[in-house]
Design an enzyme around this catalytic site. Sequence first.
Site, PDB file in Angstrom:
ATOM      1  N   ASP A  12     -15.232  64.226   0.540  1.00  0.00           N
ATOM      2  CA  ASP A  12     -14.807  63.720  -0.762  1.00  0.00           C
ATOM      3  C   ASP A  12     -15.560  62.399  -0.982  1.00  0.00           C
ATOM      4  O   ASP A  12     -16.183  61.869  -0.048  1.00  0.00           O
ATOM      5  CB  ASP A  12     -13.286  63.501  -0.730  1.00  0.00           C
ATOM      6  N   ASP A  14     -14.469  59.637  -3.877  1.00  0.00           N
ATOM      7  CA  ASP A  14     -13.660  58.545  -4.411  1.00  0.00           C
ATOM      8  C   ASP A  14     -12.515  58.193  -3.475  1.00  0.00           C
ATOM      9  O   ASP A  14     -11.695  59.046  -3.128  1.00  0.00           O
ATOM     10  CB  ASP A  14     -13.111  58.939  -5.787  1.00  0.00           C
TER      11      ASP A  14
END
Length: 228
Positions: A12, A14
């Site tokens: 991922d 963010d």
Amino acid sequence: MSYNPVTHVLFDMDGLILNTEDLYTVAFQNILSRYGKEYSYELKRSLMGSQSHETADRIIEALNLPMTREEFLEESKKQFELLFPDTKVLPGARRLIEHLHKHNIPIGLATSSSIDSYHLKIDKHHKELFSLFPHKTFGSSDPAVKKGKPHPDIFLVAASKFPDQPKPEKCLVFEDAENGVKAAKAAGMQVVMVPSPKLDEIFTREATLAIKSLEDFKPELFGLPAFD
């Protein structure tokens, strides 16, 4: 506790690699303050990992905002253009990404961001680091990603981009959000969670492993080369 060895790794972005989750909070609060509304952590937690249109719809509905989806997305874009160019890499992320790249472990990026938002975040300071990802999946831009996290779409699409088409159980996901953990598990993958300090421990229990920082990760636990 023992873990199953993996051959491929998905990240991922963010709140895991970049400090952008903090910036999303600022951006959305700037919009909501005009209407006397608050972007609570509980609302944020429920939205983390959603596609941009899903986020807009749910914030408008939850807070009864007098805005359309398009208006909210347009206002968000203005905020992002101000805030995102000066993102910072979170502790341990650079070391881990560079380590896996050095040892030829296939890595991919699986972010719910749109491709435009991604470039706002990385172009000024982080192009070199993100160039180490040969495969990138943008959940808010890729038509193959039908639903955002907690649905498994983004991780299945991201894994399919590896040339050797690994089975889900051979993929390890790194996530910071509860919805991301659920998405990875739904995809049949192990997942290491690096949660926000604000997140109650109860929401980390579905993760294969939860750690406070990427600095604490030991690759050898999953059959990957140990740090030098």
